[in-house]
Design an enzyme around this catalytic site. Structure first.
Site, PDB file in Angstrom:
ATOM      1  N   GLN A 196       0.915  -1.215  -0.100  1.00  0.00           N
ATOM      2  CA  GLN A 196      -0.128  -0.004  -0.025  1.00  0.00           C
ATOM      3  C   GLN A 196       0.848   1.226  -0.084  1.00  0.00           C
ATOM      4  O   GLN A 196       0.584   2.275  -0.765  1.00  0.00           O
ATOM      5  CB  GLN A 196      -0.976   0.063   1.213  1.00  0.00           C
ATOM      6  CG  GLN A 196      -2.019  -1.124   1.295  1.00  0.00           C
ATOM      7  CD  GLN A 196      -2.978  -0.943   2.379  1.00  0.00           C
ATOM      8  OE1 GLN A 196      -2.410  -1.612   3.449  1.00  0.00           O
ATOM      9  NE2 GLN A 196      -3.818  -0.363   2.460  1.00  0.00           N
ATOM     10  N   GLU A 197       2.025   1.345   0.864  1.00  0.00           N
ATOM     11  CA  GLU A 197       2.706   2.383   0.838  1.00  0.00           C
ATOM     12  C   GLU A 197       3.270   2.707  -0.377  1.00  0.00           C
ATOM     13  O   GLU A 197       3.692   3.771  -0.909  1.00  0.00           O
ATOM     14  CB  GLU A 197       3.905   2.141   1.848  1.00  0.00           C
ATOM     15  CG  GLU A 197       4.660   3.455   2.413  1.00  0.00           C
ATOM     16  CD  GLU A 197       5.743   3.074   3.418  1.00  0.00           C
ATOM     17  OE1 GLU A 197       6.284   4.082   3.683  1.00  0.00           O
ATOM     18  OE2 GLU A 197       5.493   2.069   4.042  1.00  0.00           O
TER      19      GLU A 197
END
Length: 567
Positions: free
Chosen positions: A176-177
């Site tokens: 996600q990051e």
């Protein structure tokens, strides 16, 4: 096939920034102006990045959506009256509260108070707050993660009036990051604007779609920190996998998501490959290299009776350090004595085995699945160590040219340590270069070169790689991509409200018109009645003035029986 952004991955090392030619982007110069908090039409959002070493709060703002369902919100970082970004950082990381989770809201208080002081009070209730935790929290057991998040969800609303719920405090994966970082960079570069221009275009085939899309080409990102390495780029075409195992491996590394406000529209559907390699950052790669050398010299000593590296008189001649530099390294109770010999090409060859990973682990640049890259129609930006390796000492930051970089790195490595030390003391390198950079530049430049060309297979003549640090003189963090993704449905809400108003507006106009007509009719009737009464009154007065006086007198006299009229 729609893939979630929530698959676990190793923690990435973000901190890299981008530098772009200002002449191409003069249209966004206004971004550096102080935010007009008196403008009641502006909306605000807050993102807290809870990292391993500390936490930072970012405040963003955006004007009302322009009404085009194909455009994203125009999110910008808030700036104070001195035009500085509204950012505050505290240390240590929130993961330090693993055993005292009830202190989490107290830990967060300085950051949220700072944000609350900058967001207008009248906007607090409608300002979304996102508390997103990264690497440090990912290392904690799930029970400890949950306890910290529970305290935040329970107690933060008691002190602050932001729009905040339990879904807005979470531990995000490395994947996600990486996706958020990819979104942030491409948003700032304007790659999500799909109007027709002369910019490079790409044809995108999406799963379940009968027709392909033609839109602006997005950029890929390369980031090398001290501990890990990460790559993220769009995969525009559907790949045919050679085996079910390869397809299963690809699922955990591909994220397909819709960044637009309406899931029915596919203009903003992106398929992104994201992978993180823990242990492949510049500093950990050096440690792995020294361990490899120590193991090799130990084997040679046992088999051949050689004393290489065991004493200062018989040092290991390290091709990855400048000529004449003497150093020692301790690993597992053993000391390795090193003397640099500055052979960059030999260093690159010694580093090649490290691309295979750590003791056969899955983190490998040579065996891990990598989505295909169309090097003839792609563009990448390299951050952190990619930029430092090319700019801090070699002063080649910006457009990357492999032959020029290799020559400059080889020339640097061949210089003696005394000469490099003198140049450093005279300030001939970048102001950002420290002694650690000067010492390990030879190694890190060789490692970067191997990662790029042997690990990720970038061609030596690839001409679309930019080593970068800032965008428009400002930081671009993954938090920008996070708030863009989290608020992607807000334009649809505004558009539906506007559509509803427009749909009801004919009836509303008819309703207003009928009421006005009724009021006009009532006023006309009342006016007619008033005019009629006035007319009767005037007629009555006229009759009274024309009647004989004796008749009037007789009408007013009443005679009693037996009375007579007298003088």
């Amino acid at each position: 096939m729609w893939l979630s952004l929530g698959w676990a991955s190793a923690p990435p090392a973000y901190g890299g920034l981008i530098l772009l030619p200002p002449s191409r982007y003069m249209a966004r110069v206004g971004d550096i102006e102080a935010t007009d908090t008196k403008d009641s039409t502006l909306n605000y959002g807050i993102v807290v990045d809870c990292g391993s070493s500390g936490s930072r709060v970012f405040v963003y703002f955006w004007p009302p959506h322009n009404g085009n369902p194909h455009d994203l919100l125009d999110v910008k970082q808030m700036r104070d009256q001195s035009r500085q970004p509204v950012v505050k950082k505290i240390k240590p990381g929130i993961s330090m509260l693993a055993t005292t989770p009830d202190q989490a809201s107290h830990y967060m208080h300085p950051l949220l108070s700072f944000a609350a002081a900058h967001v207008p009070v009248t906007k607090h209730k409608e300002t979304p707050l996102y508390i997103l935790c990264t690497a440090g929290m990912r290392l904690l057991p799930e029970s400890q993660q949950a306890a910290i998040l529970e305290d935040l969800v329970k107690n933060v609303p008691l002190e602050f009036d932001f729009l905040f719920s339990e879904t807005q405090a979470e531990v995000i994966s490395g994947k996600q990051e990486g996706v958020y970082a990819w979104i942030g960079i491409n948003f700032v570069l304007g790659r999500f604007d799909h109007e027709e221009e002369e910019d490079a275009m790409v044809t995108v085939a999406l799963g379940g779609q009968t027709e392909s899309l033609v839109r602006k080409r997005t950029v890929g990102i390369l980031d090398m920190g001290g501990a890990s390495l990460q790559i993220a780029y769009e995969v525009p075409s559907m790949e045919v996998f050679s085996s079910p195992q390869q397809e299963e491996s690809a699922k955990s590394l591909l994220a397909e998501f819709n960044l637009g406000c309406d899931v029915q529209h596919t203009e903003h559907v992106y398929r992104v490959y994201v992978n993180t390699f823990l242990g492949f950052g510049g500093n950990l790669a050096r440690q792995r290299y020294e361990e490899l050398v120590l193991n090799q010299t130990s084997v040679q000593h046992r088999l051949q009776g050689q004393q290489i590296g065991t004493t200062a008189e018989t040092p290991f001649l390290d091709p990855c350090l400048p000529v004449g530099l003497e150093d020692t390294s301790e690993r597992e109770g053993q000391t390795l004595h090193i003397r640099g010999r500055g052979d960059w090409q030999a260093c690159a060859q010694l580093l090649h085995p490290l691309l295979a990973g750590i003791n056969g682990s899955q983190a490998s640049l040579t065996s891990t699945y990598q989505a295909p890259i169309d090097f003839n129609n792609s563009e990448f930006y390299g951050f952190s160590e990619f930029f430092y390796c090319t700019e801090d000492v070699l002063r080649l930051g910006g457009h990357y040219h492999a032959p020029s970089f290799a020559r400059a790195a080889q020339d640097y490595c061949s210089l003696s340590w005394s000469v490099l030390t003198q140049r450093f003391q005279e300030g001939l390198f970048s102001p950002h270069a420290d002694q650690h950079r000067v010492k390990y530049q030879c190694f890190k430049s060789a490692w970067m070169y191997q990662v790029l060309h042997k690990g990720f297979h970038f061609p030596l003549d690839y001409s679309s790689l930019h080593m970068a640090q800032l965008v428009y003189d400002r930081e671009v963090q993954w938090t920008l991509g996070a708030i863009l993704y989290k608020t992607r449905f807000l334009p649809l809400r505004d558009l539906r409200q506007e559509s509803s108003r427009q749909a009801h507006s004919p009836w509303l106009r008819l309703f207003v018109y009928n009421h006005c007509l009724f009021l006009v009719c009532v006023l006309v009737v009342l006016l007619a009645i008033m005019l009629y009464l006035l007319r009767l009154r005037r007629i009555h007065r006229r009759q009274l003035r024309s009647a004989p006086l004796n008749l009037l007198w007789l009408e007013e006299v009443v005679l009693l029986p037996g009375q007579e009229l007298g003088p």
